[in-house]
Design a protein around this motif. Structure first.
Motif, PDB file in Angstrom:
ATOM      1  N   THR A  88       2.348  -2.224   0.427  1.00 37.29           N
ATOM      2  CA  THR A  88       2.838  -3.061   1.516  1.00 37.29           C
ATOM      3  C   THR A  88       2.177  -4.435   1.504  1.00 37.29           C
ATOM      4  O   THR A  88       2.836  -5.470   1.699  1.00 37.29           O
ATOM      5  CB  THR A  88       2.593  -2.368   2.864  1.00 37.29           C
ATOM      6  N   GLU A  89       0.859  -4.450   1.297  1.00 40.68           N
ATOM      7  CA  GLU A  89       0.134  -5.730   1.260  1.00 40.68           C
ATOM      8  C   GLU A  89       0.719  -6.668   0.220  1.00 40.68           C
ATOM      9  O   GLU A  89       0.986  -7.847   0.494  1.00 40.68           O
ATOM     10  CB  GLU A  89      -1.343  -5.473   0.960  1.00 40.68           C
ATOM     11  N   ARG A  92       4.469  -7.713   1.040  1.00 40.20           N
ATOM     12  CA  ARG A  92       4.596  -8.789   2.030  1.00 40.20           C
ATOM     13  C   ARG A  92       4.325 -10.154   1.410  1.00 40.20           C
ATOM     14  O   ARG A  92       4.833 -11.173   1.895  1.00 40.20           O
ATOM     15  CB  ARG A  92       3.621  -8.529   3.184  1.00 40.20           C
ATOM     16  N   ALA A  93       3.528 -10.171   0.350  1.00 44.37           N
ATOM     17  CA  ALA A  93       3.238 -11.420  -0.349  1.00 44.37           C
ATOM     18  C   ALA A  93       4.306 -11.765  -1.385  1.00 44.37           C
ATOM     19  O   ALA A  93       4.191 -12.783  -2.075  1.00 44.37           O
ATOM     20  CB  ALA A  93       1.865 -11.328  -1.022  1.00 44.37           C
ATOM     21  N   ARG A 124       7.318  -0.079   6.949  1.00 48.27           N
ATOM     22  CA  ARG A 124       6.131  -0.937   6.989  1.00 48.27           C
ATOM     23  C   ARG A 124       6.495  -2.400   6.740  1.00 48.27           C
ATOM     24  O   ARG A 124       5.945  -3.304   7.366  1.00 48.27           O
ATOM     25  CB  ARG A 124       5.118  -0.475   5.931  1.00 48.27           C
ATOM     26  N   LEU A 125       7.416  -2.610   5.799  1.00 48.73           N
ATOM     27  CA  LEU A 125       7.801  -3.969   5.434  1.00 48.73           C
ATOM     28  C   LEU A 125       8.794  -4.579   6.418  1.00 48.73           C
ATOM     29  O   LEU A 125       8.923  -5.804   6.513  1.00 48.73           O
ATOM     30  CB  LEU A 125       8.416  -3.982   4.036  1.00 48.73           C
ATOM     31  N   ARG A 127      11.946  -4.159   5.983  1.00 50.69           N
ATOM     32  CA  ARG A 127      13.077  -4.506   5.109  1.00 50.69           C
ATOM     33  C   ARG A 127      13.056  -3.563   3.916  1.00 50.69           C
ATOM     34  O   ARG A 127      12.070  -2.857   3.690  1.00 50.69           O
ATOM     35  CB  ARG A 127      12.942  -5.955   4.622  1.00 50.69           C
TER      36      ARG A 127
END
Length: 240
Positions: A88-89, A92-93, A124-125, A127
């Motif tokens: 997820t980290e 998101r980037a 979590r995202l 999307r």
């Protein structure tokens, strides 16, 4: 030909070894995430006690027995949360996920997260998981008429890729997958000029076309079973 720059990284490779091949019911035994840039490669691995017996045929492939997983593996809920947090980290980037046969690993991971009461990657995202780069899909798309099998080991042989360790270890498989993607970009340099969102969409369409043709062939041959899913890179969740 313009270079969109994605080939220089970062790229996030992901792979799992499991108790079997059913993405709805089987469990993760090992997982690896590899973050590769133009100059660095960072590897992180997990050994998980899946909470069920690991069939002998699965252990023969990846080398992890039930006894070893129980003695040395992490609790699944804890390990799965960490794996999802890392994905997820980077997601998101905007870092693309690189996975060989991505729909297997990403669908199974979401099923595992839901099983343990944890949010899935799309939840979590906020999307769908994207962009994803799948060397298996790219191979079927770019070299559709080549005969023979298309397992990861087959593509390593095709591109002359050698590495340390045997395939069917999650970290070794991820590194090999990233190397195969590098080789594909060299063989099909036009991929460099495609933006990641467009490349994701092109793979989705290519996979659907392949699956429809494969299933039509199965039907003509009278083969039993459900055939290939037309969904990529994640199969839709089933109700219930």
């Amino acid at each position: 030909m313009a270079d969109t720059g994605w080939t220089g990284g970062p790229l996030l490779g992901f792979d799992t070894e499991t108790t079997g091949v059913d993405v709805r019911t089987d469990r993760i035994v090992t997982a690896a995430v590899v973050v590769r840039t133009a100059t660095t490669t960072e590897v992180r691995t997990w050994l998980v006690d899946p909470g069920v017996e690991i069939p002998a045929e699965a252990a023969a492939i990846h080398g992890v027995t039930t006894e070893h997983a129980r003695a040395h593996g992490r609790a699944p809920r804890e390990a799965l949360a960490e794996i999802a947090d890392v994905l997820t980290e980077h997601g998101r980037a905007g870092v693309p996920v690189v996975a060989y046969n991505a729909s297997f690993d990403l669908t199974l991971l979401d099923a595992e997260l839901a099983r343990h009461g944890l949010p899935t990657l799309p939840e979590r995202l906020g999307r769908p998981v994207a962009p994803v780069l799948d060397p298996l899909v790219i191979d079927r798309w770019q070299d559709r008429y080549r005969r023979g099998k298309r397992r990861l080991g087959d593509l390593c042989d095709l591109y002359g890729i050698t590495g340390e360790g045997e395939l069917h270890s999650a970290d070794v498989d991820v590194l090999a997958t990233l190397d195969v993607l590098d080789a594909q970009v060299l063989r099909y340099p036009e991929l460099r000029s495609v933006a990641l969102d467009a490349l994701h969409s092109a793979q989705r369409d290519a996979h659907r076309s392949w699956a429809e043709n494969f299933n039509a062939w199965r039907q003509r041959e009278g083969l039993p079973g459900p055939g290939a899913s037309t969904s990529w890179p994640v199969e839709p969740r089933q109700a219930g």
